[in-house]
Design an enzyme around this catalytic site. Structure first.
Site, PDB file in Angstrom:
ATOM      1  N   GLY A  29       0.802  -1.216   0.000  1.00  0.00           N
ATOM      2  CA  GLY A  29       0.000   0.000   0.000  1.00  0.00           C
ATOM      3  C   GLY A  29       0.835   1.267   0.000  1.00  0.00           C
ATOM      4  O   GLY A  29       2.034   1.250   0.331  1.00  0.00           O
ATOM      5  N   ASN A  30       0.235   2.344  -0.414  1.00  0.00           N
ATOM      6  CA  ASN A  30       0.910   3.647  -0.364  1.00  0.00           C
ATOM      7  C   ASN A  30      -0.114   4.770  -0.346  1.00  0.00           C
ATOM      8  O   ASN A  30      -1.254   4.598  -0.778  1.00  0.00           O
ATOM      9  CB  ASN A  30       1.935   3.823  -1.506  1.00  0.00           C
ATOM     10  CG  ASN A  30       1.569   3.030  -2.731  1.00  0.00           C
ATOM     11  OD1 ASN A  30       0.648   3.389  -3.438  1.00  0.00           O
ATOM     12  ND2 ASN A  30       2.277   1.922  -2.958  1.00  0.00           N
ATOM     13  N   SER A  77       7.405   3.017  -4.469  1.00  0.00           N
ATOM     14  CA  SER A  77       7.709   2.535  -5.824  1.00  0.00           C
ATOM     15  C   SER A  77       6.561   2.836  -6.788  1.00  0.00           C
ATOM     16  O   SER A  77       6.720   2.731  -8.000  1.00  0.00           O
ATOM     17  CB  SER A  77       7.968   1.030  -5.787  1.00  0.00           C
ATOM     18  OG  SER A  77       6.832   0.369  -5.264  1.00  0.00           O
ATOM     19  N   GLU A  78       5.394   3.180  -6.250  1.00  0.00           N
ATOM     20  CA  GLU A  78       4.220   3.457  -7.095  1.00  0.00           C
ATOM     21  C   GLU A  78       3.963   4.962  -7.249  1.00  0.00           C
ATOM     22  O   GLU A  78       2.860   5.367  -7.605  1.00  0.00           O
ATOM     23  CB  GLU A  78       2.971   2.805  -6.489  1.00  0.00           C
ATOM     24  CG  GLU A  78       3.048   1.314  -6.340  1.00  0.00           C
ATOM     25  CD  GLU A  78       2.895   0.558  -7.649  1.00  0.00           C
ATOM     26  OE1 GLU A  78       3.038   1.181  -8.722  1.00  0.00           O
ATOM     27  OE2 GLU A  78       2.648  -0.643  -7.583  1.00  0.00           O
ATOM     28  N   HIS A  99      -4.728  -3.011  -0.942  1.00  0.00           N
ATOM     29  CA  HIS A  99      -5.110  -4.316  -1.488  1.00  0.00           C
ATOM     30  C   HIS A  99      -6.231  -4.911  -0.635  1.00  0.00           C
ATOM     31  O   HIS A  99      -6.080  -6.026  -0.108  1.00  0.00           O
ATOM     32  CB  HIS A  99      -3.907  -5.268  -1.482  1.00  0.00           C
ATOM     33  CG  HIS A  99      -2.680  -4.743  -2.157  1.00  0.00           C
ATOM     34  ND1 HIS A  99      -1.405  -5.190  -1.881  1.00  0.00           N
ATOM     35  CD2 HIS A  99      -2.526  -3.794  -3.131  1.00  0.00           C
ATOM     36  CE1 HIS A  99      -0.513  -4.554  -2.639  1.00  0.00           C
ATOM     37  NE2 HIS A  99      -1.177  -3.689  -3.396  1.00  0.00           N
ATOM     38  N   HIS A 160      -4.277  -6.965  -8.766  1.00  0.00           N
ATOM     39  CA  HIS A 160      -3.392  -6.183  -7.919  1.00  0.00           C
ATOM     40  C   HIS A 160      -4.098  -5.575  -6.701  1.00  0.00           C
ATOM     41  O   HIS A 160      -3.775  -5.923  -5.564  1.00  0.00           O
ATOM     42  CB  HIS A 160      -2.714  -5.103  -8.787  1.00  0.00           C
ATOM     43  CG  HIS A 160      -1.706  -4.276  -8.074  1.00  0.00           C
ATOM     44  ND1 HIS A 160      -0.805  -3.481  -8.739  1.00  0.00           N
ATOM     45  CD2 HIS A 160      -1.448  -4.088  -6.764  1.00  0.00           C
ATOM     46  CE1 HIS A 160      -0.040  -2.855  -7.861  1.00  0.00           C
ATOM     47  NE2 HIS A 160      -0.416  -3.205  -6.649  1.00  0.00           N
TER      48      HIS A 160
HETATM   49  P1  13P Z   1       5.644   0.652  -1.857  1.00  0.00           P
HETATM   50  O1  13P Z   1       6.002   0.160  -0.472  1.00  0.00           O
HETATM   51  O2  13P Z   1       6.841   0.850  -2.740  1.00  0.00           O
HETATM   52  O3  13P Z   1       4.783   1.876  -1.798  1.00  0.00           O
HETATM   53  O4  13P Z   1       4.828  -0.501  -2.592  1.00  0.00           O
HETATM   54  C1  13P Z   1       3.780  -1.168  -1.965  1.00  0.00           C
HETATM   55  C2  13P Z   1       2.781  -1.703  -2.932  1.00  0.00           C
HETATM   56  O5  13P Z   1       1.694  -2.062  -2.515  1.00  0.00           O
HETATM   57  C3  13P Z   1       3.093  -1.803  -4.367  1.00  0.00           C
HETATM   58  O6  13P Z   1       1.925  -2.038  -5.101  1.00  0.00           O
END
Ligand code: 13P
Length: 272
Positions: A29-30, A77-78, A99, A160
């Site tokens: 998550g982000n 990363s997103e 998710h 996803h």
């Molecule tokens: P990050 O920790 O990089 O934000 O990624 C978590 C994630 O759920 C990628 O889909």
């Protein structure tokens, strides 16, 4: 406006909620919040979003480049996915990605949330489409999501998870809760023999209520060009939401409507 430190604390609080509600596992998550057109706060990559403190939160520019991050922390990363939402939706001030189990279950099964089963979900969300699968952290997810941004405030990500966005952090989080609640109820009612859907006119009345309230954000109730002329919505959602309109995308819906009208005219001329 709350101070930057206050907003960082709020992000940690929402991180805790999505983790404690089981909407994410481990480091998933982000979350991001827009400060202004060139500065955004976001969660760091690879940490549990349930155990963050304000020092974890990173600051990036509109391209996702780091403005400030404490040692050991890098932006999500997103971040490209978040930035694509902000770029296309100037009304959005916060983006949440999680998710949640039932919503993600639907995203994995390839079933968009399009059945009108309860007033709250119809008013808050309308339908929730599924953006085609993309590899996390690449431009594939932002590209897949983009076409839904002008019509919805919530999108499932195929195989996803879910993405929600709104004018505030709390509202973006609440959208995530609503998506999951809707998906869960849809799942339960399917187990009980299948939902009894709201009728087309019941959906249209709810859409009308949403328009009267002047609720913010993007929603199928506001899509239909007919609405502007005061006619009933021609969007499939207004026609029961049970078609795969949302999955197909808005422009396809308009095309379908056009084809239906032309077919009707031709049949009339043929006297059928
Ligand atoms: P990050 O920790 O990089 O934000 O990624 C978590 C994630 O759920 C990628 O889909």
């Amino acid at each position: 406006m709350a101070s930057e430190y206050e907003i960082k604390k709020q992000i940690c609080e929402i991180g805790k909620r999505i983790y404690n509600q089981g909407m994410v596992a481990a480091n998933d998550g982000n979350i991001s919040v827009k400060l202004n057109d060139h500065e955004f706060l976001c969660t760091p990559t690879g940490v549990s979003k349930g155990f963050m403190t304000p020092e974890y939160i990173c600051k990036v520019d509109e391209n996702g480049q780091v403005i400030q991050a404490n040692p050991g922390f890098k932006p999500s990363s997103e971040i490209k996915m978040h930035m694509r939402v902000y770029k296309n939706r100037p009304d959005v001030n916060s983006v949440v990605h999680a998710h949640p189990k039932y919503a993600t279950g639907f995203a994995i099964a390839g079933i968009p949330l399009t059945q009108p089963i309860m007033p709250e979900a119809v008013i808050a969300l309308g339908c929730v489409p599924i953006a085609p699968y993309g590899t996390p952290s690449t431009e594939e997810i932002p590209d897949a999501v983009e076409k839904y941004l002008q019509s919805f405030d919530a999108v499932l990500l195929e195989n996803h998870g879910a993405l929600t966005f709104s004018d505030s952090l709390l509202n973006a989080y609440h959208k995530m809760e609503s998506v999951e609640f809707y998906a869960h109820l849809l799942f339960i009612s399917n187990q009980l023999g299948g939902p009894k859907e709201l009728s087309r006119s019941q959906v249209e009345r709810l859409y009308e209520i949403r328009r009267q309230f002047g609720l913010k954000g993007k929603h199928p109730a506001d899509l239909c060009p007919n609405n502007k002329e005061g006619k009933p919505s021609c969007h499939n959602c207004g026609a029961n939401c049970s078609g795969n309109c949302a999955a197909k995308g808005v422009s396809d819906v308009a095309t379908d409507e056009l084809v239906a009208q032309i077919t009707k005219k031709v049949m009339e001329q043929l006297g059928k």
